[in-house]
Design a protein around this motif. Sequence first.
Motif, mmCIF file in Angstrom:
data_model
loop_
_atom_site.group_PDB
_atom_site.id
_atom_site.type_symbol
_atom_site.label_atom_id
_atom_site.label_comp_id
_atom_site.label_asym_id
_atom_site.label_seq_id
_atom_site.Cartn_x
_atom_site.Cartn_y
_atom_site.Cartn_z
ATOM 1 N N UNK A 173 53.178 117.149 -74.762
ATOM 2 C CA UNK A 173 52.356 117.028 -73.561
ATOM 3 C C UNK A 173 52.452 118.335 -72.775
ATOM 4 N N UNK A 174 51.442 118.610 -71.964
ATOM 5 C CA UNK A 174 51.427 119.862 -71.217
ATOM 6 C C UNK A 174 52.648 119.982 -70.295
ATOM 7 N N UNK A 175 53.088 118.848 -69.747
ATOM 8 C CA UNK A 175 54.263 118.868 -68.869
ATOM 9 C C UNK A 175 55.509 119.279 -69.654
ATOM 10 N N UNK A 176 55.626 118.770 -70.893
ATOM 11 C CA UNK A 176 56.747 119.166 -71.755
ATOM 12 C C UNK A 176 56.689 120.659 -72.058
ATOM 13 N N UNK A 177 55.484 121.144 -72.348
ATOM 14 C CA UNK A 177 55.302 122.575 -72.655
ATOM 15 C C UNK A 177 55.742 123.430 -71.471
ATOM 16 N N UNK A 178 55.358 123.017 -70.258
ATOM 17 C CA UNK A 178 55.751 123.761 -69.053
ATOM 18 C C UNK A 178 57.275 123.789 -68.935
ATOM 19 N N UNK A 179 57.917 122.660 -69.234
ATOM 20 C CA UNK A 179 59.375 122.569 -69.161
ATOM 21 C C UNK A 179 60.032 123.490 -70.189
ATOM 22 N N UNK A 180 59.539 123.425 -71.422
ATOM 23 C CA UNK A 180 60.118 124.227 -72.507
ATOM 24 C C UNK A 180 59.964 125.716 -72.225
ATOM 25 N N UNK A 181 58.773 126.109 -71.763
ATOM 26 C CA UNK A 181 58.480 127.534 -71.569
ATOM 27 C C UNK A 181 58.934 128.075 -70.217
ATOM 28 N N UNK A 182 59.263 127.151 -69.288
ATOM 29 C CA UNK A 182 59.719 127.585 -67.978
ATOM 30 C C UNK A 182 58.623 128.198 -67.135
ATOM 31 N N UNK A 183 57.413 127.650 -67.251
ATOM 32 C CA UNK A 183 56.279 128.149 -66.453
ATOM 33 C C UNK A 183 55.608 126.966 -65.745
ATOM 34 N N UNK A 184 54.835 127.213 -64.664
ATOM 35 C CA UNK A 184 54.198 126.109 -63.935
ATOM 36 C C UNK A 184 53.203 125.332 -64.804
ATOM 37 N N UNK A 185 53.103 124.038 -64.519
ATOM 38 C CA UNK A 185 52.158 123.188 -65.242
ATOM 39 C C UNK A 185 50.734 123.718 -65.100
ATOM 40 N N UNK A 186 50.386 124.195 -63.911
ATOM 41 C CA UNK A 186 49.025 124.711 -63.676
ATOM 42 C C UNK A 186 48.728 125.898 -64.599
ATOM 43 N N UNK A 188 50.065 126.393 -67.605
ATOM 44 C CA UNK A 188 49.872 125.827 -68.952
ATOM 45 C C UNK A 188 48.452 125.288 -69.088
ATOM 46 N N UNK A 189 48.003 124.521 -68.104
ATOM 47 C CA UNK A 189 46.673 123.903 -68.161
ATOM 48 C C UNK A 189 45.564 124.952 -68.225
ATOM 49 N N UNK A 190 45.669 125.987 -67.377
ATOM 50 C CA UNK A 190 44.603 126.995 -67.345
ATOM 51 C C UNK A 190 44.597 127.835 -68.626
ATOM 52 N N UNK A 191 45.791 128.213 -69.101
ATOM 53 C CA UNK A 191 45.864 129.016 -70.323
ATOM 54 C C UNK A 191 45.398 128.202 -71.527
ATOM 55 N N UNK A 192 45.744 126.908 -71.557
ATOM 56 C CA UNK A 192 45.328 126.071 -72.685
ATOM 57 C C UNK A 192 43.807 125.934 -72.711
ATOM 58 N N UNK A 193 43.212 125.672 -71.565
ATOM 59 C CA UNK A 193 41.755 125.507 -71.500
ATOM 60 C C UNK A 193 41.038 126.782 -71.934
ATOM 61 N N UNK A 194 41.536 127.917 -71.470
ATOM 62 C CA UNK A 194 40.920 129.197 -71.816
ATOM 63 C C UNK A 194 41.071 129.496 -73.311
ATOM 64 N N UNK A 195 42.261 129.223 -73.836
ATOM 65 C CA UNK A 195 42.528 129.505 -75.252
ATOM 66 C C UNK A 195 41.728 128.576 -76.154
ATOM 67 N N UNK A 196 41.609 127.314 -75.737
ATOM 68 C CA UNK A 196 40.857 126.353 -76.541
ATOM 69 C C UNK A 196 39.405 126.794 -76.698
#
Length: 207
Positions: A173-186, A188-196
């Motif tokens: 989940x995006x929240x897990x990704x933010x936790x693992x990578x140590x970056x804000x959830x926002x 993760x969401x913006x980078x994922x949307x752009x990359x997708x």
Amino acid sequence: GHMRYISEGGRRKQLFIFTLTLYDSCRNEDGGVRAARAEEEKKAETLLAEITAGSREALSGLYELMGGQVYGYALSIVKNHHEAQDIQQDVFVKIWSCAGQYRPGTKARAWIYTITKNLSLTSLRKSSRVSGQMPPEQAGPEEPPRSGVLKMLLEELPRKERQIVMLHAMGAKHRETAQVMGIPLATVLSKYARTLKKLRKRLEEEE
């Protein structure tokens, strides 16, 4: 000696599976993957508890369950097939020695991904000390996958975007990704949307 290396055929199968999960993610058809990962999370928690108690069978079971994901996440960071394979082995050695540090009830996969990230970044730093500089982001893996979407993921995307997309494709989940990578959830969401969008465009070009 309590784990076996994944065979060449096994690694190729992993890359093929990652290609399919990335392909499905780009089309929002990953509901089945997410359901499987929820079950996998429960199994991983149980196996970690058994590893803490000294079960080598449980370690082998966890390797079978998550070895491919550890390899894929490492590959998304170091972009080198052989380095990712070495990191994969090191992660499970670390799990064996540090299983007691895992807190039952917390996300088992996130804990394993964090170990993978740390060992991968350590590997990159070692490479930079040997060469005198960080490995260039443009360098592709030694054994480039043929799939356009996976090739783009490894060769063209920045490191953080590679990690975000790979973790999502593996069911995080995006929240897990933010936790693992140590970056804000926002972030993760913006980078994922752009990359997708980039990956979808690549798929459309291939079809």
